[in-house]
Design a protein around this motif. Structure first.
Motif, PDB file in Angstrom:
ATOM      1  N   ILE A 162       0.848  -1.189   0.000  1.00  0.00           N
ATOM      2  CA  ILE A 162       0.000   0.000   0.000  1.00  0.00           C
ATOM      3  C   ILE A 162       0.890   1.247   0.000  1.00  0.00           C
ATOM      4  CG2 ILE A 162      -1.952   1.157   1.090  1.00  0.00           C
ATOM      5  CD1 ILE A 162      -2.648  -1.497   2.403  1.00  0.00           C
ATOM      6  N   ARG A 163       1.555   1.462  -1.119  1.00  0.00           N
ATOM      7  CA  ARG A 163       2.473   2.591  -1.305  1.00  0.00           C
ATOM      8  C   ARG A 163       2.217   3.145  -2.709  1.00  0.00           C
ATOM      9  NH1 ARG A 163       5.254  -1.659   0.994  1.00  0.00           N
ATOM     10  NH2 ARG A 163       6.239  -1.277   3.035  1.00  0.00           N
ATOM     11  N   GLU A 164       1.189   3.972  -2.827  1.00  0.00           N
ATOM     12  CA  GLU A 164       0.730   4.365  -4.160  1.00  0.00           C
ATOM     13  C   GLU A 164       1.714   5.262  -4.893  1.00  0.00           C
ATOM     14  OE1 GLU A 164      -1.224   4.323  -1.464  1.00  0.00           O
ATOM     15  OE2 GLU A 164      -2.707   2.784  -1.984  1.00  0.00           O
ATOM     16  N   GLN A 165       2.430   6.132  -4.163  1.00  0.00           N
ATOM     17  CA  GLN A 165       3.443   6.945  -4.831  1.00  0.00           C
ATOM     18  C   GLN A 165       4.544   6.062  -5.416  1.00  0.00           C
ATOM     19  OE1 GLN A 165       2.134   7.581  -1.879  1.00  0.00           O
ATOM     20  NE2 GLN A 165       1.391   9.689  -1.835  1.00  0.00           N
ATOM     21  N   LEU A 166       4.944   5.052  -4.648  1.00  0.00           N
ATOM     22  CA  LEU A 166       5.942   4.101  -5.139  1.00  0.00           C
ATOM     23  C   LEU A 166       5.396   3.297  -6.314  1.00  0.00           C
ATOM     24  CD1 LEU A 166       8.636   2.583  -4.930  1.00  0.00           C
ATOM     25  CD2 LEU A 166       7.568   1.130  -3.171  1.00  0.00           C
ATOM     26  N   LEU A 167       4.119   2.963  -6.244  1.00  0.00           N
ATOM     27  CA  LEU A 167       3.464   2.233  -7.335  1.00  0.00           C
ATOM     28  C   LEU A 167       3.685   2.932  -8.671  1.00  0.00           C
ATOM     29  CD1 LEU A 167       1.176   0.084  -8.273  1.00  0.00           C
ATOM     30  CD2 LEU A 167      -0.390   2.000  -7.902  1.00  0.00           C
ATOM     31  N   VAL A 168       3.362   4.229  -8.712  1.00  0.00           N
ATOM     32  CA  VAL A 168       3.483   4.985  -9.952  1.00  0.00           C
ATOM     33  C   VAL A 168       4.948   5.201 -10.312  1.00  0.00           C
ATOM     34  CG1 VAL A 168       2.960   7.177 -11.084  1.00  0.00           C
ATOM     35  CG2 VAL A 168       1.237   6.081  -9.625  1.00  0.00           C
ATOM     36  N   GLY A 169       5.759   5.520  -9.321  1.00  0.00           N
ATOM     37  CA  GLY A 169       7.176   5.738  -9.588  1.00  0.00           C
ATOM     38  C   GLY A 169       7.872   4.498 -10.112  1.00  0.00           C
ATOM     39  N   ALA A 170       7.533   3.342  -9.553  1.00  0.00           N
ATOM     40  CA  ALA A 170       8.141   2.094 -10.023  1.00  0.00           C
ATOM     41  C   ALA A 170       7.725   1.797 -11.458  1.00  0.00           C
ATOM     42  CB  ALA A 170       7.741   0.945  -9.102  1.00  0.00           C
ATOM     43  N   GLY A 171       6.455   2.042 -11.770  1.00  0.00           N
ATOM     44  CA  GLY A 171       6.002   1.831 -13.146  1.00  0.00           C
ATOM     45  C   GLY A 171       6.730   2.728 -14.124  1.00  0.00           C
ATOM     46  N   ALA A 172       6.884   4.004 -13.756  1.00  0.00           N
ATOM     47  CA  ALA A 172       7.599   4.929 -14.636  1.00  0.00           C
ATOM     48  C   ALA A 172       9.061   4.539 -14.776  1.00  0.00           C
ATOM     49  CB  ALA A 172       7.462   6.351 -14.103  1.00  0.00           C
ATOM     50  N   GLY A 173       9.652   4.049 -13.693  1.00  0.00           N
ATOM     51  CA  GLY A 173      11.041   3.590 -13.772  1.00  0.00           C
ATOM     52  C   GLY A 173      11.198   2.437 -14.734  1.00  0.00           C
ATOM     53  N   MET A 174      10.247   1.525 -14.715  1.00  0.00           N
ATOM     54  CA  MET A 174      10.280   0.421 -15.675  1.00  0.00           C
ATOM     55  C   MET A 174      10.167   0.942 -17.099  1.00  0.00           C
ATOM     56  SD  MET A 174       7.901  -2.438 -13.810  1.00  0.00           S
ATOM     57  CE  MET A 174       8.491  -3.344 -12.374  1.00  0.00           C
ATOM     58  N   ALA A 175       9.301   1.948 -17.290  1.00  0.00           N
ATOM     59  CA  ALA A 175       9.149   2.525 -18.630  1.00  0.00           C
ATOM     60  C   ALA A 175      10.451   3.137 -19.113  1.00  0.00           C
ATOM     61  CB  ALA A 175       8.037   3.571 -18.617  1.00  0.00           C
ATOM     62  N   LEU A 176      11.210   3.734 -18.209  1.00  0.00           N
ATOM     63  CA  LEU A 176      12.498   4.323 -18.599  1.00  0.00           C
ATOM     64  C   LEU A 176      13.474   3.274 -19.118  1.00  0.00           C
ATOM     65  CD1 LEU A 176      13.060   6.922 -15.733  1.00  0.00           C
ATOM     66  CD2 LEU A 176      12.870   7.439 -18.174  1.00  0.00           C
ATOM     67  N   THR A 177      13.297   2.034 -18.708  1.00  0.00           N
ATOM     68  CA  THR A 177      14.196   0.967 -19.177  1.00  0.00           C
ATOM     69  C   THR A 177      13.699   0.326 -20.456  1.00  0.00           C
ATOM     70  OG1 THR A 177      13.108  -0.867 -17.995  1.00  0.00           O
ATOM     71  CG2 THR A 177      14.698   0.472 -16.754  1.00  0.00           C
ATOM     72  N   GLY A 178      12.544   0.781 -20.972  1.00  0.00           N
ATOM     73  CA  GLY A 178      12.003   0.228 -22.210  1.00  0.00           C
ATOM     74  C   GLY A 178      10.861  -0.741 -22.020  1.00  0.00           C
ATOM     75  N   MET A 179      10.454  -0.960 -20.770  1.00  0.00           N
ATOM     76  CA  MET A 179       9.338  -1.872 -20.520  1.00  0.00           C
ATOM     77  C   MET A 179       8.012  -1.132 -20.717  1.00  0.00           C
ATOM     78  SD  MET A 179      10.740  -4.002 -17.204  1.00  0.00           S
ATOM     79  CE  MET A 179       9.570  -5.344 -17.426  1.00  0.00           C
ATOM     80  N   ARG A 180       6.948  -1.891 -20.829  1.00  0.00           N
ATOM     81  CA  ARG A 180       5.595  -1.346 -20.974  1.00  0.00           C
ATOM     82  C   ARG A 180       4.831  -1.686 -19.692  1.00  0.00           C
ATOM     83  NH1 ARG A 180       2.758   2.752 -22.981  1.00  0.00           N
ATOM     84  NH2 ARG A 180       0.825   2.189 -24.099  1.00  0.00           N
ATOM     85  N   PRO A 181       4.768  -0.768 -18.708  1.00  0.00           N
ATOM     86  CA  PRO A 181       4.145  -1.096 -17.427  1.00  0.00           C
ATOM     87  C   PRO A 181       2.633  -0.892 -17.440  1.00  0.00           C
ATOM     88  CG  PRO A 181       5.068   1.100 -17.321  1.00  0.00           C
ATOM     89  CD  PRO A 181       5.406   0.555 -18.700  1.00  0.00           C
ATOM     90  N   ILE A 182       1.925  -1.810 -16.794  1.00  0.00           N
ATOM     91  CA  ILE A 182       0.531  -1.621 -16.432  1.00  0.00           C
ATOM     92  C   ILE A 182       0.505  -1.366 -14.935  1.00  0.00           C
ATOM     93  CG2 ILE A 182      -1.743  -2.684 -16.243  1.00  0.00           C
ATOM     94  CD1 ILE A 182      -1.082  -4.407 -18.653  1.00  0.00           C
ATOM     95  N   VAL A 183      -0.006  -0.216 -14.540  1.00  0.00           N
ATOM     96  CA  VAL A 183      -0.034   0.183 -13.136  1.00  0.00           C
ATOM     97  C   VAL A 183      -1.490   0.172 -12.687  1.00  0.00           C
ATOM     98  CG1 VAL A 183       0.587   2.001 -11.500  1.00  0.00           C
ATOM     99  CG2 VAL A 183       2.005   1.615 -13.531  1.00  0.00           C
ATOM    100  N   HIS A 184      -1.775  -0.556 -11.613  1.00  0.00           N
ATOM    101  CA  HIS A 184      -3.188  -0.811 -11.280  1.00  0.00           C
ATOM    102  C   HIS A 184      -3.490  -0.675  -9.793  1.00  0.00           C
ATOM    103  CE1 HIS A 184      -7.087  -2.747 -10.955  1.00  0.00           C
ATOM    104  NE2 HIS A 184      -6.577  -3.674 -10.176  1.00  0.00           N
ATOM    105  N   THR A 185      -4.578   0.027  -9.491  1.00  0.00           N
ATOM    106  CA  THR A 185      -5.214   0.022  -8.177  1.00  0.00           C
ATOM    107  C   THR A 185      -6.549   0.741  -8.315  1.00  0.00           C
ATOM    108  OG1 THR A 185      -4.979   0.519  -5.817  1.00  0.00           O
ATOM    109  CG2 THR A 185      -4.077   2.137  -7.357  1.00  0.00           C
ATOM    110  N   PHE A 186      -7.211   1.034  -7.202  1.00  0.00           N
ATOM    111  CA  PHE A 186      -8.448   1.805  -7.256  1.00  0.00           C
ATOM    112  C   PHE A 186      -8.156   3.211  -7.772  1.00  0.00           C
ATOM    113  CE2 PHE A 186     -10.585  -0.717  -3.564  1.00  0.00           C
ATOM    114  CZ  PHE A 186     -10.797  -1.777  -4.418  1.00  0.00           C
TER     115      PHE A 186
END
Length: 300
Positions: free
Chosen positions: A50-74
């Motif tokens: 339950i760390r929503e700021q980290l949720l989005v930041g981790a997804g964006a970090g993956m995108a920076l490496t060339g991955m396609r992240p799906i970030v999900h919660t309410f």
């Protein structure tokens, strides 16, 4: 029939097998549903807790490496709580990703106002470069998700428990579709609002457009519908904050004398949470409430 969220989980789990650059980032919500996929792809299904700021930041970090992240919660925890990370980590860094929400405006009333986000699309409207999908059926949610996975842009997919009885063919690039033709005005039904709009406008001589992709806004289709009518009266029925797309409709018709009525979730908080259907009625989004307001707005 499965819900949009159920279909999202099964579709995303399948796509993880097919798309090696795809990743799913969770914040506890739906973690049980993704447990089999996490066992198969432990490096690409990440639950940050339950760390929503980290949720989005981790997804964006993956995108920076060339991955396609799906970030999900309410929705309230995906758009509102970590909005600064959405703005900076995705937008300022100009990377792509897919935000998939659940429990939007009032899907889970028992959760209280902390778990409601009627302003999510309006909030994303303050940022540049986001495509916004609002499916009205699980089949549409699956089609739009599969299409989003193949791109590199920033996409928000807003899932809901409310849905239409039948799915329609959708594509993120196809804009609004014509469901019914008419001459007294144009009513735009967004996602799960279509069935109620069709019931509310039965017998009225109005055009009904169906929108599952609201950003970018299909100005061309709206202008064509208005051009075929006797006046430029437009009603937009959205399952989130009333008036969210009114400015976009106004811009589409800025060179024409026109009137726009935005219907949706009101700003006043309903503090007796009740049931989802009761919220729908309280906001005037049931067929009877819509009929009264649409009929009262249209010129005789």
């Amino acid at each position: 029939m499965d819900t949009m969220r159920d279909r999202f989980i099964s579709t995303a789990s399948q796509l993880l097998d097919e798309e090696p650059r795809l990743a799913v980032v969770l914040a506890d919500i739906s973690a049980d549903g993704f447990a089999p996929a996490r066992r198969s792809h432990p490096d690409r299904v990440i639950n940050v807790g339950i760390r929503e700021q980290l949720l989005v930041g981790a997804g964006a970090g993956m995108a920076l490496t060339g991955m396609r992240p799906i970030v999900h919660t309410f929705a309230s925890f995906l758009v509102e709580r970590p909005f600064e990370q959405v703005k900076l980590d995705f937008g300022h860094q100009d990377v792509g990703g897919i935000l998939v929400s659940a429990a939007g405006s009032y899907d889970w009333p028992a959760g209280g106002f902390t778990h409601m986000a009627p302003g999510d699309v309006a909030l994303l409207d303050t940022l540049d470069g986001w495509t916004v999908h609002v499916p009205g059926h699980p089949d549409e949610a699956e089609a739009l998700l599969r299409e989003a996975v193949t791109g590199d842009d920033r996409v928000y997919v807003r899932l809901s428990l409310q849905e239409n009885r039948e799915a329609r063919r959708v594509s993120g690039g196809s804009g609004f579709s014509v469901v019914r033709e008419g001459r007294r005005g144009t009513v735009i039904a967004v996602g799960p609002m279509l069935d109620n709009v069709l019931a509310a406008t039965e017998g009225l001589d109005v055009a009904v457009l169906y929108a599952t992709t609201v950003r970018p806004f299909d100005a061309e289709r709206v202008r064509r519908a208005v051009g075929a009518a006797t006046n430029a009266d437009v009603v937009i029925v959205e399952p989130y904050l009333a008036g969210t797309s009114s400015a976009a409709a106004g811009e589409a018709l800025m060179d024409l004398p026109h009137r726009v009525l935005g219907l949706g979730v009101g700003r006043a908080e309903l503090r007796r949470y009740g049931q989802r259907e009761e919220h729908l009625t309280a906001h005037g989004l049931d067929p009877q409430g819509l009929k009264e307001r649409i009929s009262g707005f249209l010129r005789p």
